[in-house]
Design a protein around this motif. Structure first.
Motif, PDB file in Angstrom:
ATOM      1  N   SER A  31       0.826  -1.212   0.000  1.00 48.93           N
ATOM      2  CA  SER A  31       0.000   0.000   0.000  1.00 48.93           C
ATOM      3  C   SER A  31       0.862   1.264   0.000  1.00 48.93           C
ATOM      4  O   SER A  31       0.523   2.240  -0.667  1.00 48.93           O
ATOM      5  CB  SER A  31      -0.980   0.008   1.168  1.00 48.93           C
ATOM      6  OG  SER A  31      -0.318  -0.028   2.397  1.00 48.93           O
ATOM      7  N   GLU A  47      -2.291  10.474  10.863  1.00 51.16           N
ATOM      8  CA  GLU A  47      -2.828   9.210  11.364  1.00 51.16           C
ATOM      9  C   GLU A  47      -4.005   8.753  10.502  1.00 51.16           C
ATOM     10  O   GLU A  47      -4.132   7.578  10.181  1.00 51.16           O
ATOM     11  CB  GLU A  47      -3.268   9.380  12.824  1.00 51.16           C
ATOM     12  CG  GLU A  47      -3.749   8.108  13.471  1.00 51.16           C
ATOM     13  CD  GLU A  47      -4.017   8.252  14.956  1.00 51.16           C
ATOM     14  OE1 GLU A  47      -4.768   7.417  15.481  1.00 51.16           O
ATOM     15  OE2 GLU A  47      -3.475   9.178  15.590  1.00 51.16           O
ATOM     16  N   GLU A  48      -4.853   9.688  10.103  1.00 49.66           N
ATOM     17  CA  GLU A  48      -6.009   9.368   9.263  1.00 49.66           C
ATOM     18  C   GLU A  48      -5.575   8.784   7.921  1.00 49.66           C
ATOM     19  O   GLU A  48      -6.219   7.890   7.384  1.00 49.66           O
ATOM     20  CB  GLU A  48      -6.878  10.613   9.015  1.00 49.66           C
ATOM     21  CG  GLU A  48      -7.504  11.188  10.267  1.00 49.66           C
ATOM     22  CD  GLU A  48      -6.565  12.095  11.065  1.00 49.66           C
ATOM     23  OE1 GLU A  48      -5.603  12.659  10.482  1.00 49.66           O
ATOM     24  OE2 GLU A  48      -6.768  12.232  12.279  1.00 49.66           O
ATOM     25  N   ASP A  49      -4.482   9.312   7.360  1.00 45.75           N
ATOM     26  CA  ASP A  49      -3.965   8.797   6.087  1.00 45.75           C
ATOM     27  C   ASP A  49      -3.535   7.342   6.238  1.00 45.75           C
ATOM     28  O   ASP A  49      -3.807   6.511   5.368  1.00 45.75           O
ATOM     29  CB  ASP A  49      -2.765   9.624   5.601  1.00 45.75           C
ATOM     30  CG  ASP A  49      -3.110  11.076   5.335  1.00 45.75           C
ATOM     31  OD1 ASP A  49      -4.262  11.351   4.935  1.00 45.75           O
ATOM     32  OD2 ASP A  49      -2.232  11.933   5.531  1.00 45.75           O
ATOM     33  N   ILE A  51      -4.616   5.132   8.355  1.00 46.25           N
ATOM     34  CA  ILE A  51      -5.755   4.247   8.575  1.00 46.25           C
ATOM     35  C   ILE A  51      -6.655   4.169   7.348  1.00 46.25           C
ATOM     36  O   ILE A  51      -6.940   3.082   6.836  1.00 46.25           O
ATOM     37  CB  ILE A  51      -6.570   4.730   9.802  1.00 46.25           C
ATOM     38  CG1 ILE A  51      -5.722   4.639  11.058  1.00 46.25           C
ATOM     39  CG2 ILE A  51      -7.856   3.934   9.946  1.00 46.25           C
ATOM     40  CD1 ILE A  51      -6.294   5.373  12.262  1.00 46.25           C
ATOM     41  N   GLU A  52      -7.103   5.320   6.864  1.00 43.11           N
ATOM     42  CA  GLU A  52      -8.133   5.361   5.830  1.00 43.11           C
ATOM     43  C   GLU A  52      -7.615   5.125   4.417  1.00 43.11           C
ATOM     44  O   GLU A  52      -8.309   4.549   3.590  1.00 43.11           O
ATOM     45  CB  GLU A  52      -8.865   6.703   5.886  1.00 43.11           C
ATOM     46  CG  GLU A  52      -9.609   6.897   7.196  1.00 43.11           C
ATOM     47  CD  GLU A  52     -10.124   8.315   7.378  1.00 43.11           C
ATOM     48  OE1 GLU A  52     -10.106   9.099   6.411  1.00 43.11           O
ATOM     49  OE2 GLU A  52     -10.545   8.636   8.503  1.00 43.11           O
ATOM     50  N   VAL A  53      -6.391   5.554   4.129  1.00 42.67           N
ATOM     51  CA  VAL A  53      -5.870   5.450   2.764  1.00 42.67           C
ATOM     52  C   VAL A  53      -4.909   4.278   2.605  1.00 42.67           C
ATOM     53  O   VAL A  53      -4.997   3.517   1.647  1.00 42.67           O
ATOM     54  CB  VAL A  53      -5.179   6.776   2.338  1.00 42.67           C
ATOM     55  CG1 VAL A  53      -4.628   6.667   0.941  1.00 42.67           C
ATOM     56  CG2 VAL A  53      -6.140   7.951   2.456  1.00 42.67           C
ATOM     57  N   GLY A  55      -4.483   1.728   4.772  1.00 42.53           N
ATOM     58  CA  GLY A  55      -4.990   0.469   5.301  1.00 42.53           C
ATOM     59  C   GLY A  55      -4.295  -0.068   6.530  1.00 42.53           C
ATOM     60  O   GLY A  55      -4.349  -1.262   6.807  1.00 42.53           O
ATOM     61  N   SER A  57      -4.696  -0.820   9.816  1.00 41.90           N
ATOM     62  CA  SER A  57      -5.898  -0.903  10.639  1.00 41.90           C
ATOM     63  C   SER A  57      -5.628  -1.124  12.124  1.00 41.90           C
ATOM     64  O   SER A  57      -6.422  -0.718  12.962  1.00 41.90           O
ATOM     65  CB  SER A  57      -6.809  -2.013  10.114  1.00 41.90           C
ATOM     66  OG  SER A  57      -6.101  -3.236  10.081  1.00 41.90           O
ATOM     67  N   LYS A  59      -4.357  -0.364  15.628  1.00 44.80           N
ATOM     68  CA  LYS A  59      -3.998   0.896  16.289  1.00 44.80           C
ATOM     69  C   LYS A  59      -2.545   0.921  16.768  1.00 44.80           C
ATOM     70  O   LYS A  59      -1.894   1.957  16.713  1.00 44.80           O
ATOM     71  CB  LYS A  59      -4.939   1.178  17.457  1.00 44.80           C
ATOM     72  CG  LYS A  59      -6.321   1.564  17.016  1.00 44.80           C
ATOM     73  CD  LYS A  59      -7.176   1.973  18.205  1.00 44.80           C
ATOM     74  CE  LYS A  59      -8.559   2.314  17.715  1.00 44.80           C
ATOM     75  NZ  LYS A  59      -8.928   3.674  18.014  1.00 44.80           N
TER      76      LYS A  59
END
Length: 124
Positions: A31, A47-49, A51-53, A55, A57, A59
């Motif tokens: 990825s 952090e959002e990138d 997780i969301e982009v 993958g 997952s 924590k």
């Protein structure tokens, strides 16, 4: 990782994937490669990138990437060095602002140090 350049800003996508493998997080190399995450881009990821982009997952994997990335920064630009002159943002609660101004470590710092068996002494 000894063959990688020390300045992360000049890392290639391959350098970033080798770094992930050294962290035992090789499952995310595809990825990161697909998103062409090089060194300078790695330093900007939120952090959002992750997780969301990308993958990521789990924590703890997200935390490991962020903490390890932070250690790659030159010492003068690390977040911990800014504690002498704290920046107060509009979104912080009054408690967070007073803790930051008084030098009380944030939750992430406490968690990291407790996990690693270290205690931080507060300066008076």
């Amino acid at each position: 990782m000894s063959s990688m350049r020390t300045n992360v800003a000049f890392w290639s996508v391959d350098d970033v994937t080798r770094w992930l493998e050294a962290l035992s997080l090789g499952q995310y190399t595809n990825s990161f490669r697909e998103a062409t995450v090089d060194g300078s881009f790695l330093m900007e990821l939120r952090e959002e990138d992750l997780i969301e982009v990308l993958g990521v997952s789990h924590k703890l994997h997200v935390r490991k990437i962020i903490n390890s990335r932070e250690r790659l920064r030159p010492a003068a630009t690390r977040k911990g060095h800014a504690k002498r002159n704290p920046v107060v943002t509009k979104n912080q609660s009054k408690d967070e602002q007073s803790c930051q101004k008084s030098g009380v470590p944030d939750v992430d710092t406490v968690f990291s140090q407790a996990r690693n068996g270290r205690l931080m002494r507060l300066e008076e």
